[in-house]
Design an enzyme around this catalytic site. Sequence first.
Site, PDB file in Angstrom:
ATOM      1  N   GLU A 289      27.686  -4.069  15.483  1.00  0.00           N
ATOM      2  CA  GLU A 289      26.398  -3.742  14.846  1.00  0.00           C
ATOM      3  C   GLU A 289      25.005  -4.593  15.007  1.00  0.00           C
ATOM      4  OE1 GLU A 289      29.283  -4.479  13.436  1.00  0.00           O
ATOM      5  OE2 GLU A 289      28.929  -5.046  11.406  1.00  0.00           O
ATOM      6  N   HIS A 313      29.062   5.130  14.012  1.00  0.00           N
ATOM      7  CA  HIS A 313      29.462   4.118  13.397  1.00  0.00           C
ATOM      8  C   HIS A 313      28.656   2.635  13.257  1.00  0.00           C
ATOM      9  CE1 HIS A 313      32.886   1.428  11.306  1.00  0.00           C
ATOM     10  NE2 HIS A 313      32.066   0.602  12.106  1.00  0.00           N
ATOM     11  N   GLU A 314      28.270   2.234  14.306  1.00  0.00           N
ATOM     12  CA  GLU A 314      27.689   1.151  14.557  1.00  0.00           C
ATOM     13  C   GLU A 314      26.099   1.415  13.942  1.00  0.00           C
ATOM     14  OE1 GLU A 314      29.275  -1.211  15.097  1.00  0.00           O
ATOM     15  OE2 GLU A 314      30.874  -0.291  16.048  1.00  0.00           O
ATOM     16  N   HIS A 317      25.938   1.234  10.339  1.00  0.00           N
ATOM     17  CA  HIS A 317      26.139  -0.284   9.689  1.00  0.00           C
ATOM     18  C   HIS A 317      24.570  -0.813   9.425  1.00  0.00           C
ATOM     19  CE1 HIS A 317      30.089  -2.121   9.536  1.00  0.00           C
ATOM     20  NE2 HIS A 317      30.120  -1.728  11.008  1.00  0.00           N
ATOM     21  N   GLU A 336      32.960  -2.079   6.148  1.00  0.00           N
ATOM     22  CA  GLU A 336      33.542  -1.282   6.918  1.00  0.00           C
ATOM     23  C   GLU A 336      33.996   0.010   6.413  1.00  0.00           C
ATOM     24  OE1 GLU A 336      33.444  -1.517   9.981  1.00  0.00           O
ATOM     25  OE2 GLU A 336      32.785  -3.671  10.387  1.00  0.00           O
ATOM     26  N   ASP A 393      39.272 -12.762  11.033  1.00  0.00           N
ATOM     27  CA  ASP A 393      39.556 -12.049  12.024  1.00  0.00           C
ATOM     28  C   ASP A 393      40.847 -11.195  11.822  1.00  0.00           C
ATOM     29  OD1 ASP A 393      38.856 -10.876  14.398  1.00  0.00           O
ATOM     30  OD2 ASP A 393      40.277 -11.881  15.226  1.00  0.00           O
ATOM     31  N   TYR A 401      38.772  -0.381   6.755  1.00  0.00           N
ATOM     32  CA  TYR A 401      38.171   0.872   7.442  1.00  0.00           C
ATOM     33  C   TYR A 401      38.686   2.121   6.448  1.00  0.00           C
ATOM     34  CZ  TYR A 401      36.643  -2.055  11.384  1.00  0.00           C
ATOM     35  OH  TYR A 401      36.052  -2.883  12.263  1.00  0.00           O
TER      36      TYR A 401
HETATM   37  N1  BES Z   1      31.678  -4.988  13.133  1.00  0.00           N
HETATM   38  C1  BES Z   1      32.669  -4.247  13.595  1.00  0.00           C
HETATM   39  C2  BES Z   1      33.552  -5.083  14.606  1.00  0.00           C
HETATM   40  C3  BES Z   1      33.897  -6.354  13.935  1.00  0.00           C
HETATM   41  C4  BES Z   1      34.499  -6.459  12.851  1.00  0.00           C
HETATM   42  C5  BES Z   1      34.054  -7.576  14.858  1.00  0.00           C
HETATM   43  C6  BES Z   1      35.080  -7.568  12.608  1.00  0.00           C
HETATM   44  C7  BES Z   1      34.562  -8.728  14.324  1.00  0.00           C
HETATM   45  C8  BES Z   1      35.127  -8.850  13.097  1.00  0.00           C
HETATM   46  C9  BES Z   1      32.376  -2.884  14.288  1.00  0.00           C
HETATM   47  O1  BES Z   1      31.381  -2.245  13.437  1.00  0.00           O
HETATM   48  C10 BES Z   1      33.536  -1.945  14.249  1.00  0.00           C
HETATM   49  O2  BES Z   1      34.127  -1.497  13.127  1.00  0.00           O
HETATM   50  N2  BES Z   1      33.861  -1.668  15.438  1.00  0.00           N
HETATM   51  C11 BES Z   1      35.010  -0.675  15.753  1.00  0.00           C
HETATM   52  C12 BES Z   1      34.489   0.507  15.929  1.00  0.00           C
HETATM   53  C13 BES Z   1      34.803   1.642  15.007  1.00  0.00           C
HETATM   54  C14 BES Z   1      34.399   3.104  15.248  1.00  0.00           C
HETATM   55  C15 BES Z   1      36.011   1.461  13.998  1.00  0.00           C
HETATM   56  C16 BES Z   1      35.760  -1.289  17.034  1.00  0.00           C
HETATM   57  O3  BES Z   1      35.257  -1.970  17.693  1.00  0.00           O
HETATM   58  O4  BES Z   1      36.762  -0.615  17.207  1.00  0.00           O
HETATM   59 ZN    ZN Z   2      32.177  -1.470  11.701  1.00  0.00          ZN
END
Ligand code: BES
Ligand code: ZN
Length: 618
Positions: A289, A313-314, A317, A336, A393, A401
Site C-alpha cells: 500500500e 485491500h491496498e 490501507h 491488516e 516479517d 488478517y
Molecule cells: N502491507 C501488506 C503487505 C506486507 C505486510 C508486506 C507485512 C510486508 C510486511 C499488504 O497490504 C498486504 O496485506 N498484501 C496482501 C494482499 C491481501 C489482499 C491480503 C498480499 O500481499 O498477499
Molecule cells: Zn494489507
Amino acid sequence: MNKLLILIPALFAFACQTKNSDDLKEAAKKYEDVHSFADPSKAIVKHLDLDIKVDFDTKLISGKASWTIENPAKGDEIIFDSRNLKISKVTLGEEEKETTFTLGDVTEFLGQALTVKIEAATSKVNIYYSNSADAAAVQWLNPQQTAGKKYPFMFTQSQAILARTWIPCQDSPGIRFTYNAKVSVPKELLALMSAENPQEKNADGVYTFKQPNAIPSYLMALAVGDMSFKAVDNRTGVYAEPATLVKAAYELADMGKMTTAAEKIYGPYKWGRYDVLVLPPSFPFGGMENPMLTFATPTIIAGDRSLVSLIAHELAHSWSGNLVTNANWNDFWLNEGFTTYFERRIVEDVYGKDEAKMQELLGYQGLQDLVKEMGATNADTKLKANYEGRDPDEGVSDIAYEKGYSFIRTIEDAVGREKFDAFLRGYFDSHAFNSVTTEEFLAYLEKNLLKGDKALQDKININSWVYQPGLPTNSPAVGSDRFKSLDSLISQWQKSGDISVLNKKLATNEALYLISHLPADVTIKQMADLDRTFKFTASGNSEIQAAWYTLSVRMKYKPAYSNIETFLTEVGRRKFLMPIYKEMVKTSEGKVWAKKIYAKARPNYHSVAYNSIDEVLK
Ligand code: BES
Ligand code: ZN
C-alpha cells in the site's frame, strides 16, 4: 529580595522543564519499538530531502538523505536505523558543518544504530551514504526478468523493517515524516515513488517527487524501469511495463468505483491521486500500500477481474494503515485486520454481498486451518503479538488478517453496522496521520462505542480476541449460499462418480472452494476428471493455480508437474510459493524435486521470498 527575584524564574524554568520531560516520556512511551534503534525521546525526524542516484551497473543507490529534525530535549545525539549501509560523511545544517557519527554492533534483522552527534540547535542532519548491492529491500531485475526483456528494472519493498537497507532513517511505524526526493536514473527509464508521480519519462532521467503528508518509513518506495501510464479516471490510473499495460488497465478498470465506494463508507480519500503500479512477477507480495501508488503483483491479472479485491485491500490501507498506522509491529493486526474488514466492505459495495460472503468464508477457513496448524495455545495466534527478538516479517499471517477481521466483525455485529460505521469514521478522522497502539484503540473503542455497557462488553469479549491465543467461541457466523449449492453438487459427484453433475462454469471463488473441499483421499482419476472439466492445470488464474498445484504435489498428480515448475520459476509471490514448496518437502523425492527447481528459480525471487523459502528447504 534579590534572591527571590532570581529564584522565581529559576523555579518557573524548572517547572517547564519537568512538564516538558513528562511530555517527552509520554511520546517516547508511545513510540517504543523493539524493532528500531531510534530513540524519539532524544531527537526525532520530521522531513526528508532525499537526493539519490540509482545505478544498475553497480546495483547501488547512493546519495544524500537530509533529515529535518526536532530536538526538544536539546540532546547531543540522534539515532537512525541502518542496515548494510555505507555512511561516508554526515554534516549538520544548511552550512553542512561536518560532524561525527558511530555505527553500532550489527544485530540480526535490525542492522546497526547510526548515532550522529548533533548540537542543541541542530535542525538538519545530512547523511551521505550508499546501500550495498544486496540490500534486502531492493530487487534488481535484468532485462530477461521483465515482460519487455529489453531494460533492467528495480523496485523496493520497505515493510516491515527494510527501509533502513536503502535509506538511513528512523525506521519505526510510530515516527512520521514528509518527504521530497530527487532521483537520477538511466535516461531510458522512468522512476516512481510513494508520492506525487510523473506520468511519462523526461529527457534527462532526473525525477523529483513530493509526499506532502507525513508517512512512516515503511511506506517509502521506489521503482525504476520501462514503465508507462494509463488513466482509469481523473484521479486513478495504472503504471506497468508497456507489454503489460493494456491488460493491467483492463483488469483494474474498477479502481475509480472502488475509491468512491471507500469514501462513501469512511470519508474522503486524503492522498490526492490513487494509482497502481503493476510490477514484474518477482514482486514478493500481492500488493503493498505505498501511499498514492500501490505496488502490485501481475498475478492479479486473471483476465476476468476476479482477483481485484486485492486492490480494494491496498486502497483500504489509505485509511487503515497509511492514515492511522500501527504504532509498532506488535500491533500489526490493527493495520491488516481493519484493512481486511474494509476491503470486504468495498467488495460488497462494488461487487455485491455474494462475492463478499464467499471471500469471508474462504478467509475464515484459511484462519481455522492456520490455527490448527499453529496450535490453539500458540502465543503467536494472539492478535496483540510479541515479535521482540524476531523479524516482524514472521508476523505476516492470517492471524493479523483474518482473526483481526473476525474481531472487527464481532464488534460490528454487536453494535450494528450503522453505529459501527459512524464510530470507525470518527476513529479515522480523529487519528488521521497518527500511529496507534492496540491499547489506544481499545481505550478509544471503550470511550466512544462501548461506553461501559456491560452486556455489550461481554458479548464482544475483547480480552479473548486480543490477548488470548486460538479462536474465541463467539466468532461471527459466516456462510455463503453460493458455496452451499456447490457443496451439494460436490456430494452428488462423490456419490455418483459422474463428473458431469459438476459441469457448470465456476467463478474463481467457487473453483477455490471446490479445490479446498475435495475429500482428503481424492483419487488421481477424480483429479484428472476435474482437470478435464475445469482446466485447472492450465489455468491462467494464479489463485487457482497455487491451490491446484499444492494439491497436485500432495496427491502426486503428475500431469501438473511441468506447469508447477514453470509457475515456481516465473512467479515470486511468497504467498503462492510457500505452500507449494512446503508440500514438496514432505516427501524425500519431493524435496529433491523442490531443490532442483529452487536452484533455477531462486535468482528470480526477492529477498523477502527467498529468505522464507531458504528456511523451508534447508
Ligand atoms: N502491507 C501488506 C503487505 C506486507 C505486510 C508486506 C507485512 C510486508 C510486511 C499488504 O497490504 C498486504 O496485506 N498484501 C496482501 C494482499 C491481501 C489482499 C491480503 C498480499 O500481499 O498477499
Ligand atoms: Zn494489507
